[in-house]
Design a protein around this motif. Structure first.
Motif, PDB file in Angstrom:
ATOM      1  N   ILE A  34       0.853  -1.200   0.000  1.00  0.00           N
ATOM      2  CA  ILE A  34       0.000   0.000   0.000  1.00  0.00           C
ATOM      3  C   ILE A  34       0.883   1.242   0.000  1.00  0.00           C
ATOM      4  O   ILE A  34       1.883   1.302   0.714  1.00  0.00           O
ATOM      5  CB  ILE A  34      -0.930   0.006   1.226  1.00  0.00           C
ATOM      6  CG1 ILE A  34      -1.823  -1.241   1.217  1.00  0.00           C
ATOM      7  CG2 ILE A  34      -1.784   1.269   1.253  1.00  0.00           C
ATOM      8  CD1 ILE A  34      -2.655  -1.396   2.474  1.00  0.00           C
ATOM      9  N   THR A  35       0.517   2.219  -0.789  1.00  0.00           N
ATOM     10  CA  THR A  35       1.275   3.479  -0.812  1.00  0.00           C
ATOM     11  C   THR A  35       1.095   4.212   0.514  1.00  0.00           C
ATOM     12  O   THR A  35       0.197   3.899   1.316  1.00  0.00           O
ATOM     13  CB  THR A  35       0.802   4.395  -1.959  1.00  0.00           C
ATOM     14  OG1 THR A  35      -0.604   4.662  -1.797  1.00  0.00           O
ATOM     15  CG2 THR A  35       1.059   3.760  -3.305  1.00  0.00           C
ATOM     16  N   VAL A  92       2.129  -4.284   3.771  1.00  0.00           N
ATOM     17  CA  VAL A  92       1.798  -5.290   2.762  1.00  0.00           C
ATOM     18  C   VAL A  92       0.519  -6.014   3.179  1.00  0.00           C
ATOM     19  O   VAL A  92       0.378  -6.418   4.337  1.00  0.00           O
ATOM     20  CB  VAL A  92       2.943  -6.303   2.575  1.00  0.00           C
ATOM     21  CG1 VAL A  92       2.551  -7.398   1.581  1.00  0.00           C
ATOM     22  CG2 VAL A  92       4.200  -5.586   2.090  1.00  0.00           C
ATOM     23  N   VAL A  93      -0.414  -6.179   2.241  1.00  0.00           N
ATOM     24  CA  VAL A  93      -1.671  -6.858   2.521  1.00  0.00           C
ATOM     25  C   VAL A  93      -1.746  -8.125   1.672  1.00  0.00           C
ATOM     26  O   VAL A  93      -1.299  -8.140   0.522  1.00  0.00           O
ATOM     27  CB  VAL A  93      -2.880  -5.932   2.228  1.00  0.00           C
ATOM     28  CG1 VAL A  93      -2.904  -5.502   0.778  1.00  0.00           C
ATOM     29  CG2 VAL A  93      -4.195  -6.591   2.579  1.00  0.00           C
ATOM     30  N   SER A  94      -2.278  -9.172   2.274  1.00  0.00           N
ATOM     31  CA  SER A  94      -2.465 -10.436   1.556  1.00  0.00           C
ATOM     32  C   SER A  94      -3.918 -10.530   1.105  1.00  0.00           C
ATOM     33  O   SER A  94      -4.845 -10.428   1.919  1.00  0.00           O
ATOM     34  CB  SER A  94      -2.124 -11.622   2.457  1.00  0.00           C
ATOM     35  OG  SER A  94      -2.563 -12.841   1.876  1.00  0.00           O
ATOM     36  N   ARG A 141      -6.485   8.614  -0.618  1.00  0.00           N
ATOM     37  CA  ARG A 141      -5.443   8.840  -1.618  1.00  0.00           C
ATOM     38  C   ARG A 141      -4.451   7.678  -1.681  1.00  0.00           C
ATOM     39  O   ARG A 141      -3.401   7.801  -2.303  1.00  0.00           O
ATOM     40  CB  ARG A 141      -4.694  10.142  -1.316  1.00  0.00           C
ATOM     41  CG  ARG A 141      -5.495  11.385  -1.619  1.00  0.00           C
ATOM     42  CD  ARG A 141      -4.619  12.618  -1.577  1.00  0.00           C
ATOM     43  NE  ARG A 141      -4.383  13.100  -0.221  1.00  0.00           N
ATOM     44  CZ  ARG A 141      -3.252  13.646   0.198  1.00  0.00           C
ATOM     45  NH1 ARG A 141      -2.222  13.747  -0.625  1.00  0.00           N
ATOM     46  NH2 ARG A 141      -3.131  14.074   1.423  1.00  0.00           N
ATOM     47  N   HIS A 142      -4.758   6.576  -1.016  1.00  0.00           N
ATOM     48  CA  HIS A 142      -3.862   5.419  -1.057  1.00  0.00           C
ATOM     49  C   HIS A 142      -4.196   4.514  -2.248  1.00  0.00           C
ATOM     50  O   HIS A 142      -5.332   4.477  -2.707  1.00  0.00           O
ATOM     51  CB  HIS A 142      -3.984   4.603   0.242  1.00  0.00           C
ATOM     52  CG  HIS A 142      -3.471   5.338   1.450  1.00  0.00           C
ATOM     53  ND1 HIS A 142      -4.304   5.971   2.338  1.00  0.00           N
ATOM     54  CD2 HIS A 142      -2.212   5.540   1.890  1.00  0.00           C
ATOM     55  CE1 HIS A 142      -3.579   6.541   3.302  1.00  0.00           C
ATOM     56  NE2 HIS A 142      -2.303   6.285   3.035  1.00  0.00           N
ATOM     57  N   ASP A 143      -3.179   3.826  -2.701  1.00  0.00           N
ATOM     58  CA  ASP A 143      -3.364   2.825  -3.752  1.00  0.00           C
ATOM     59  C   ASP A 143      -2.490   1.627  -3.404  1.00  0.00           C
ATOM     60  O   ASP A 143      -1.802   1.631  -2.385  1.00  0.00           O
ATOM     61  CB  ASP A 143      -2.988   3.405  -5.121  1.00  0.00           C
ATOM     62  CG  ASP A 143      -3.776   2.749  -6.257  1.00  0.00           C
ATOM     63  OD1 ASP A 143      -4.393   1.691  -6.007  1.00  0.00           O
ATOM     64  OD2 ASP A 143      -3.769   3.284  -7.375  1.00  0.00           O
ATOM     65  N   TRP A 144      -2.519   0.608  -4.234  1.00  0.00           N
ATOM     66  CA  TRP A 144      -1.660  -0.551  -3.996  1.00  0.00           C
ATOM     67  C   TRP A 144      -1.062  -1.056  -5.297  1.00  0.00           C
ATOM     68  O   TRP A 144      -1.508  -0.690  -6.382  1.00  0.00           O
ATOM     69  CB  TRP A 144      -2.405  -1.663  -3.264  1.00  0.00           C
ATOM     70  CG  TRP A 144      -3.741  -2.083  -3.848  1.00  0.00           C
ATOM     71  CD1 TRP A 144      -4.286  -1.710  -5.051  1.00  0.00           C
ATOM     72  CD2 TRP A 144      -4.694  -2.935  -3.233  1.00  0.00           C
ATOM     73  NE1 TRP A 144      -5.521  -2.275  -5.220  1.00  0.00           N
ATOM     74  CE2 TRP A 144      -5.798  -3.049  -4.118  1.00  0.00           C
ATOM     75  CE3 TRP A 144      -4.740  -3.644  -2.050  1.00  0.00           C
ATOM     76  CZ2 TRP A 144      -6.907  -3.828  -3.844  1.00  0.00           C
ATOM     77  CZ3 TRP A 144      -5.853  -4.416  -1.760  1.00  0.00           C
ATOM     78  CH2 TRP A 144      -6.923  -4.500  -2.645  1.00  0.00           C
TER      79      TRP A 144
END
Length: 547
Positions: free
Chosen positions: A220-221, A237-239, A266-269
């Motif tokens: 994730i940003t 980090v996401v699973s 405003r987050h992205d991955w």
């Protein structure tokens, strides 16, 4: 992936178009209040009121229709560009890890998500925009009704009642109304919907791409100023499958309004295949540090500073709506008296706008924040209105400074430079103006002479040790007033009071006799020429009087 900065600015061009629509609506309502407000006969007023109300709805819908085509075309292009940018970033990572991702242009799944996201956002904007017709009618009714009540009560003149009504309509602006009853300014609602729509759509496309390619981990940003509920999972980090040792989708609130990819997020991955991550713990920690210094010296986080900045920006947008409304009112007023009343408000609001802009500029300069012109600009606030506002503010300052004989701060720009960049001099200026306004100084004194004598006291009297053993450390505003004297002293039946030479004051302090006054809270040092009172505890020069 889209960067936080790309998401933050993605709605700028769309907001520009809707801001033009908002001003058209505000001007339309103001113009109709001017037409209905000048009538004194209640029956005629009500007839005209209802006529204007009936045409208002049609004209607002016409304005919405005029802008909707432009907005839809711009929005579609925005979605397409955002999707291509996001997928190309991710695809480069996949290719480096030996995978063969599909371009969005040939992926049916990704194109379907893109089209669905665009239609959903466009539908939301269309529905919200249509509510402005209803809310604007309500604002018009409320403003006219309140104006009538004020005028008929006798507590307000009809002119003042109309002036107040127009200002309230401008403050309200073009509001969108949600099903819950919650209201937002149009630009706020548009920005939120577009940014959220873009973020959710590109996020879903990136997710579909990851699932198709068998990528389970996404990083994730992160960005400074993230809201507290997002800061704990940003940069992590996401699973997607919920593997132990990583965050899960539920941990980051994916799918909820206040979670990842929710409102205004405003987050992205992007895909993560192990190894070095973009954000280490030190970088993330610094993002939440209280390392932003306000002009008053207090320390805050970037999130708090950005919220403060946005509050300044909202006030500037409000001033520009008010100026646009009164500009339209001036153009459409037939009665010279009420036209003059509109112009007076326009002049005052022009000064307020310049002050608010200066406050924002000072805040951004001191905190290091980037000024976001897109969030303060009312794009329908045309160049002619802006020029009128600047001219009016400069004219007001010229008149005010001449009345107070501020002869060494020539322009409004110089005044704001002093206000925000020279604290000591601005405090002195405020004391000078206060003394003039209270009649304790004559405007003939001049601020240049006032500063000159203040400096003379600082250089010639501050630091002296008096006959009573007190070390002089400071001078009061009242002391400097007495040094100059005044033609009409309001504290003594407007009788003239002569000033006192600094040489006589110095002689009294060093060689004069002394006497305790006010139960020891002040010591009088006096000669046959003058008496000077000093605070024995602080060393402050309190006042001076001729004998």
């Amino acid at each position: 992936m889209l960067t936080p900065e790309q998401l933050a600015h993605c709605a700028d061009d769309i907001v520009e178009l809707y801001s033009q629509l908002e001003e058209a609506i505000v001007r339309d309502v103001a113009r109709r209040i001017v037409k209905t407000g000048t009538m004194t006969d209640t029956a005629i007023w009500q007839t005209q009121h209802m006529h204007e109300l009936g045409t208002l709805n049609a004209d607002i819908l016409s304005s919405i229709s005029k802008y909707s085509g432009k907005c839809e075309s711009e929005l579609k292009k925005l979605f397409e560009d955002a999707a291509i940018t996001a997928t190309e970033y991710d695809n480069e990572i996949y290719r480096k890890n030996g995978l063969t991702p599909k371009s969005i242009k040939v992926s049916d799944t990704q194109l379907q998500i893109l089209e669905a996201g665009f239609k959903k956002t466009q539908g939301n904007l269309s529905n919200l925009t249509l509510t402005t017709a209803v809310s604007s009618q309500t604002n018009f009714i409320n403003a006219c009704s309140l104006a009538e009540l004020k005028a008929t009560s006798g507590a307000f003149s009809p002119q003042q009642a109309i002036v107040d009504a127009i200002k309230q309509v401008a403050i309200n602006g073009a509001e969108v109304v949600y099903q819950s009853g919650h209201k937002d300014k149009m630009d706020v609602a548009v920005r939120r919907n577009v940014m959220t729509g873009i973020g959710q759509t590109t996020g879903q496309i990136c997710l579909a791409n990851a699932q198709e390619l068998g990528c389970d981990l996404m990083e994730i940003t992160a960005h400074a100023g993230a809201r507290p509920s997002h800061s704990y999972w940003q940069g992590q980090v996401v699973s997607l499958s919920g593997r132990k040792g990583y965050l899960s989708l539920s941990d980051i609130g994916y799918g909820s309004g206040d979670g990842f990819k929710g409102w205004n997020c405003r987050h992205d991955w992007y895909p993560y295949f192990g190894g070095t991550r973009m954000y280490d713990e030190e970088k993330l920690k610094q993002m939440d540090a209280k390392n932003i210094e306000y002009p008053d010296g207090s320390m805050h986080t970037l999130y708090e500073a950005e919220q403060k900045q946005r509050a300044y920006e909202r006030k500037i947008r409000e001033s520009k709506r008010i100026l646009a409304a009164y500009d339209e009112s001036i153009k459409n007023a037939d009665d010279e008296a009420i036209k003059k009343a509109y112009q007076n408000i326009f002049n005052k609001e022009s000064v307020k706008l310049k002050n608010r802009e200066a406050e924002l500029n000072n805040f951004c300069d001191k905190t290091g924040l980037l000024k976001r012109n897109d969030r303060v600009q009312k794009y329908g606030f045309g160049r002619s209105t802006a020029q009128k506002a600047v001219s009016s503010a400069n004219k007001h300052y010229k008149t005010w400074s001449k009345e107070h004989n501020i002869n060494n701060i020539k322009t409004l720009a110089e005044y704001y430079n002093v206000k925000y960049n020279d604290t000591e001099r601005y405090a002195l200026l405020k004391n000078y103006v206060s003394s003039i306004d209270k009649g304790m100084l004559s405007p003939l004194t001049g601020f240049d002479k006032y500063e000159e004598y203040y400096d003379k006291v600082q250089n010639e009297l501050i630091g002296l040790t008096t006959a009573s053993g007190i070390k002089i450390k400071s001078q009061s505003k009242h002391f400097l007033e007495r040094v100059f004297g005044t033609k009409n002293d309001p504290t003594h039946n407007d009788k003239p009071r002569s000033g006192v030479p600094l040489s006589d004051i110095e002689d009294a302090l060093i060689n004069g006799k002394t006497k305790s006054t006010h139960n020891g809270d002040s010591i009088l040092h006096y000669t046959d020429k003058c008496g000077v009172t000093v605070n024995p505890y602080t060393g402050n020069l309190i006042q001076v009087n001729l004998k």
